[in-house]
Write an enzyme that holds these catalytic residues in place. Sequence first.
Site, PDB file in Angstrom:
ATOM      1  N   ARG A 176      47.237  27.907  26.875  1.00  0.00           N
ATOM      2  CA  ARG A 176      48.343  28.584  26.162  1.00  0.00           C
ATOM      3  C   ARG A 176      47.919  28.576  24.371  1.00  0.00           C
ATOM      4  O   ARG A 176      48.242  27.707  23.782  1.00  0.00           O
ATOM      5  CB  ARG A 176      49.682  28.164  26.380  1.00  0.00           C
ATOM      6  CG  ARG A 176      50.714  28.752  27.784  1.00  0.00           C
ATOM      7  CD  ARG A 176      51.521  28.896  26.970  1.00  0.00           C
ATOM      8  NE  ARG A 176      52.428  28.148  26.479  1.00  0.00           N
ATOM      9  CZ  ARG A 176      54.042  28.323  26.558  1.00  0.00           C
ATOM     10  NH1 ARG A 176      54.099  28.973  26.856  1.00  0.00           N
ATOM     11  NH2 ARG A 176      54.143  27.584  25.664  1.00  0.00           N
ATOM     12  N   THR A 198      49.449  33.105  19.918  1.00  0.00           N
ATOM     13  CA  THR A 198      49.570  34.293  21.059  1.00  0.00           C
ATOM     14  C   THR A 198      50.365  33.754  22.661  1.00  0.00           C
ATOM     15  O   THR A 198      51.465  34.655  22.766  1.00  0.00           O
ATOM     16  CB  THR A 198      48.246  35.331  21.540  1.00  0.00           C
ATOM     17  OG1 THR A 198      47.658  34.328  22.022  1.00  0.00           O
ATOM     18  CG2 THR A 198      47.818  35.483  20.090  1.00  0.00           C
ATOM     19  N   ASP A 230      56.850  19.607  26.821  1.00  0.00           N
ATOM     20  CA  ASP A 230      55.449  19.879  26.955  1.00  0.00           C
ATOM     21  C   ASP A 230      55.024  19.016  27.879  1.00  0.00           C
ATOM     22  O   ASP A 230      54.736  17.899  27.777  1.00  0.00           O
ATOM     23  CB  ASP A 230      54.612  20.031  25.427  1.00  0.00           C
ATOM     24  CG  ASP A 230      53.406  20.419  25.667  1.00  0.00           C
ATOM     25  OD1 ASP A 230      51.999  20.430  26.662  1.00  0.00           O
ATOM     26  OD2 ASP A 230      52.195  21.486  24.861  1.00  0.00           O
ATOM     27  N   ASP A 240      51.385  17.446  27.700  1.00  0.00           N
ATOM     28  CA  ASP A 240      51.476  16.004  26.135  1.00  0.00           C
ATOM     29  C   ASP A 240      52.219  15.030  27.335  1.00  0.00           C
ATOM     30  O   ASP A 240      52.317  13.965  26.380  1.00  0.00           O
ATOM     31  CB  ASP A 240      52.237  16.858  24.899  1.00  0.00           C
ATOM     32  CG  ASP A 240      51.796  17.312  24.575  1.00  0.00           C
ATOM     33  OD1 ASP A 240      50.444  17.348  24.411  1.00  0.00           O
ATOM     34  OD2 ASP A 240      52.044  18.617  23.565  1.00  0.00           O
TER      35      ASP A 240
HETATM   36  C1  PRP Z   1      51.265  24.395  30.428  1.00  0.00           C
HETATM   37  C2  PRP Z   1      52.221  24.984  31.458  1.00  0.00           C
HETATM   38  C3  PRP Z   1      51.205  26.092  32.026  1.00  0.00           C
HETATM   39  C4  PRP Z   1      51.676  26.641  30.679  1.00  0.00           C
HETATM   40  C5  PRP Z   1      52.597  27.238  31.632  1.00  0.00           C
HETATM   41  O1  PRP Z   1      49.762  24.453  30.309  1.00  0.00           O
HETATM   42  O2  PRP Z   1      51.391  23.662  32.039  1.00  0.00           O
HETATM   43  O3  PRP Z   1      49.637  25.886  32.166  1.00  0.00           O
HETATM   44  O4  PRP Z   1      51.599  25.619  30.146  1.00  0.00           O
HETATM   45  O5  PRP Z   1      52.874  28.601  30.229  1.00  0.00           O
HETATM   46  P1  PRP Z   1      53.139  30.432  30.962  1.00  0.00           P
HETATM   47  O6  PRP Z   1      53.189  29.805  31.652  1.00  0.00           O
HETATM   48  O7  PRP Z   1      53.801  30.507  29.630  1.00  0.00           O
HETATM   49  O8  PRP Z   1      51.647  30.706  30.367  1.00  0.00           O
HETATM   50  P2  PRP Z   1      49.135  24.348  28.462  1.00  0.00           P
HETATM   51  O9  PRP Z   1      49.150  25.457  27.895  1.00  0.00           O
HETATM   52  O10 PRP Z   1      50.596  23.705  27.623  1.00  0.00           O
HETATM   53  O11 PRP Z   1      48.291  23.264  28.386  1.00  0.00           O
HETATM   54  P3  PRP Z   1      48.000  22.006  28.291  1.00  0.00           P
HETATM   55  O12 PRP Z   1      48.660  21.605  29.750  1.00  0.00           O
HETATM   56  O13 PRP Z   1      46.501  22.035  28.011  1.00  0.00           O
HETATM   57  O14 PRP Z   1      48.804  21.203  27.687  1.00  0.00           O
HETATM   58  N1  URA Z   2      54.115  24.735  28.477  1.00  0.00           N
HETATM   59  C1  URA Z   2      54.910  23.347  29.219  1.00  0.00           C
HETATM   60  O1  URA Z   2      54.339  22.161  29.123  1.00  0.00           O
HETATM   61  N2  URA Z   2      56.875  23.702  28.570  1.00  0.00           N
HETATM   62  C2  URA Z   2      56.518  24.703  28.851  1.00  0.00           C
HETATM   63  O2  URA Z   2      58.726  24.843  28.564  1.00  0.00           O
HETATM   64  C3  URA Z   2      56.119  25.867  28.655  1.00  0.00           C
HETATM   65  C4  URA Z   2      54.890  25.822  28.523  1.00  0.00           C
END
Ligand code: PRP
Ligand code: URA
Length: 208
Positions: free
Chosen positions: A103, A107, A199, A202
């Site tokens: 994400r 945005t 997160d 993370d």
């Molecule tokens: C997190 C999670 C989802 C997304 C959900 O990934 O694992 O893929 O956010 O959020 P949304 O429903 O608002 O799209 P992130 O974008 O943090 O990437 P990462 O897994 O690489 O940390």
């Molecule tokens: N992605 C995450 O990992 N946690 C949240 O709460 C939302 C998006």
Amino acid sequence: MSTLTIIDHPLVQRDVSILRDKNTPNHLFRNVLSRIAGMMAFEVTHNFALKKYSILTPLEKTSGFKLKENIVIIPILRAGLGMVEGFMNVLPEAKVGHVGLYRDEETLEPIDYYSKFPKTLSSSLVLLIDPMLATGGSAKTALTFLKNKGAKNIRFVCLVASPAGVKIVQKNHPDVDIFCAAVDRGLNNNGYILPGLGDAGDRVFGTE
Ligand code: PRP
Ligand code: URA
């Protein structure tokens, strides 16, 4: 309209609580996420079709069962990776594809950076997995992506969902059933689920 199944098994609910706790260290977070994924896999697969085949026990001929459909598990990178092993433990015959999305922090729009799928995608039952369904942008994009690549029969499995995320997926992909362990209260201004678990990527990879 797609169905939403909340898996409220006591062991799943115990494990979600461990994941929510901010004092849970990364190694325990990874272990518990994998364990909970394996337990959720039982519910997600409970109505999978079987086909009969003939087997020889050490004593005589009988019939047994195997899964009728080919299965493809697709984690959304990165956090979805933390659920793959749990699913593979109970679905060793599955193939694994990958969708890389993150994400944009400003945005909140999902940006895709990687994908790779087995050739059997279009003829398989696909399980798209990601611990978090927040704004729904990532799941919506990943599902559209998979359909454009030919996937026809998809279930989406997450751990913690927001009401808005569920709505977005159901509106844009009414053919995709959703499974989760909890639907939380809502989102904060940064698109994080409340109370949530922070997160997920993370916490799986120790990059907080
Ligand atoms: C997190 C999670 C989802 C997304 C959900 O990934 O694992 O893929 O956010 O959020 P949304 O429903 O608002 O799209 P992130 O974008 O943090 O990437 P990462 O897994 O690489 O940390
Ligand atoms: N992605 C995450 O990992 N946690 C949240 O709460 C939302 C998006």
